[in-house]
Enzyme design. Sequence first.
Site, PDB file in Angstrom:
ATOM      1  N   ASN A  18       6.085  -4.002  12.091  1.00 14.96           N
ATOM      2  CA  ASN A  18       5.571  -5.061  11.169  1.00 14.96           C
ATOM      3  C   ASN A  18       6.541  -4.951   9.959  1.00 14.96           C
ATOM      4  OD1 ASN A  18       3.996  -6.407   9.285  1.00 14.96           O
ATOM      5  ND2 ASN A  18       2.376  -4.770   9.092  1.00 14.96           N
ATOM      6  N   LYS A  20       6.404  -7.094   7.343  1.00 14.63           N
ATOM      7  CA  LYS A  20       5.714  -7.503   6.200  1.00 14.63           C
ATOM      8  C   LYS A  20       6.615  -8.552   5.502  1.00 14.63           C
ATOM      9  CE  LYS A  20       3.652  -2.974   6.123  1.00 14.63           C
ATOM     10  NZ  LYS A  20       3.047  -1.910   5.414  1.00 14.63           N
ATOM     11  N   HIS A 105      -4.771  -6.681   8.399  1.00 17.42           N
ATOM     12  CA  HIS A 105      -4.237  -5.605   7.884  1.00 17.42           C
ATOM     13  C   HIS A 105      -4.590  -5.293   6.455  1.00 17.42           C
ATOM     14  CE1 HIS A 105      -0.534  -3.374   6.295  1.00 17.42           C
ATOM     15  NE2 HIS A 105      -0.205  -3.252   7.343  1.00 17.42           N
ATOM     16  N   GLU A 107      -3.092  -4.565   3.786  1.00 19.87           N
ATOM     17  CA  GLU A 107      -2.609  -5.346   2.596  1.00 19.87           C
ATOM     18  C   GLU A 107      -3.376  -6.699   2.493  1.00 19.87           C
ATOM     19  OE1 GLU A 107       1.311  -4.831   3.968  1.00 19.87           O
ATOM     20  OE2 GLU A 107       1.108  -2.710   3.532  1.00 19.87           O
ATOM     21  N   GLU A 177      -4.953   2.408  10.665  1.00 23.59           N
ATOM     22  CA  GLU A 177      -3.904   2.457   9.752  1.00 23.59           C
ATOM     23  C   GLU A 177      -4.790   3.152   8.378  1.00 23.59           C
ATOM     24  OE1 GLU A 177      -0.254   0.062  10.331  1.00 23.59           O
ATOM     25  OE2 GLU A 177      -1.622  -1.041   9.063  1.00 23.59           O
ATOM     26  N   GLY A 183       3.069   3.325   3.824  1.00 21.29           N
ATOM     27  CA  GLY A 183       4.339   3.284   2.666  1.00 21.29           C
ATOM     28  C   GLY A 183       4.218   4.492   1.883  1.00 21.29           C
ATOM     29  N   SER A 223       3.346   5.699   7.849  1.00 26.96           N
ATOM     30  CA  SER A 223       4.406   6.402   7.947  1.00 26.96           C
ATOM     31  C   SER A 223       4.884   6.903   9.100  1.00 26.96           C
ATOM     32  CB  SER A 223       4.407   7.521   6.824  1.00 26.96           C
ATOM     33  OG  SER A 223       4.024   7.073   5.314  1.00 26.96           O
TER      34      SER A 223
HETATM   35  P1  13P Z   1       4.851   2.167   6.931  1.00 24.11           P
HETATM   36  O1  13P Z   1       5.268   2.481   8.327  1.00 24.11           O
HETATM   37  O2  13P Z   1       5.963   1.657   6.117  1.00 24.11           O
HETATM   38  O3  13P Z   1       3.857   3.418   6.252  1.00 24.11           O
HETATM   39  O4  13P Z   1       3.672   0.883   7.170  1.00 24.11           O
HETATM   40  C1  13P Z   1       2.640   0.877   7.973  1.00 24.11           C
HETATM   41  C2  13P Z   1       2.172  -0.387   8.247  1.00 24.11           C
HETATM   42  O5  13P Z   1       1.370  -0.840   7.322  1.00 24.11           O
HETATM   43  C3  13P Z   1       2.306  -1.189   9.214  1.00 24.11           C
HETATM   44  O6  13P Z   1       1.554  -2.289   9.491  1.00 24.11           O
END
Ligand code: 13P
Length: 262
Positions: A18, A20, A105, A107, A177, A183, A223
Amino acid sequence: MVHTQQITNMRKKIIAANWKMNMTIGETESFLEDFRMEIEDVNGVEILIAPPFTSLAKLSELLGGSQKVRLGAQNMYFEAAGAYTGEISAAMLRELFVRYVILGHSERRQIFGESDALINKKVHAALTSELRPILCVGETLAERDAGKEKEVLETQLKGSLAGITAEQMLDTVVAYEPVWAIGTGRNASPEQAQDAHAHVRAVLTSLTNAETADKVRIQYGGSVKPANATVLLGQPDIDGALVGGASMEPRSFAEIVKAAAK
Ligand code: 13P
């Protein structure tokens, strides 16, 4: 028990990138060139890249119907067409040979205010258009600290998957997640992740049936990196990874894919 084991082994691992709001078309091209070399000898894992919408057409062209690396989108709207400025439809994604779409997601939930009810409409629209949803669920740190993570997962799953048939569930991937692990460099421990995944599967059983829930793939996200991929992917109910940061570098994403192939 033997029966369960056989079914468990049928779940092919799925590793998804992903990206983003990262990666230009130029960066996508150079990533793919390097990444393809890295994974040349890898088999038995479903690999997926979900770039920003602007790179989908280019990536689709470069992949040229590849069975090895598949295309995903990061979002879509549930309506078929019309006056929805800034949105993308399922048909637009299908035209580019997109197979999967990430929905709900954290976010999208937190920054853009998406509710379970809205996500549910998107899940239905995706399935109707033969796109496979990757439905994301996960608790915040405050919710975990309050001991409410299981309750939160159950609410999100029941709301987002309302009205889904058992057959449609088989075309759906769930991504656990935990928001506090995204992140932050702080992944869930293998035990915490396994515990949450087993709970997700139990909720899926209550929504469909045990045989169906046993076949649904549940990815872990938050992560994930080469250093923790093997142990996370070694948990019985972890069937893949949804990777953010570490998926933008060809070698580190390839290492995660290789960990899943073991
Ligand atoms: P990270 O791997 O950067 O923590 O992000 C995870 C994520 O949100 C994947 O959709």
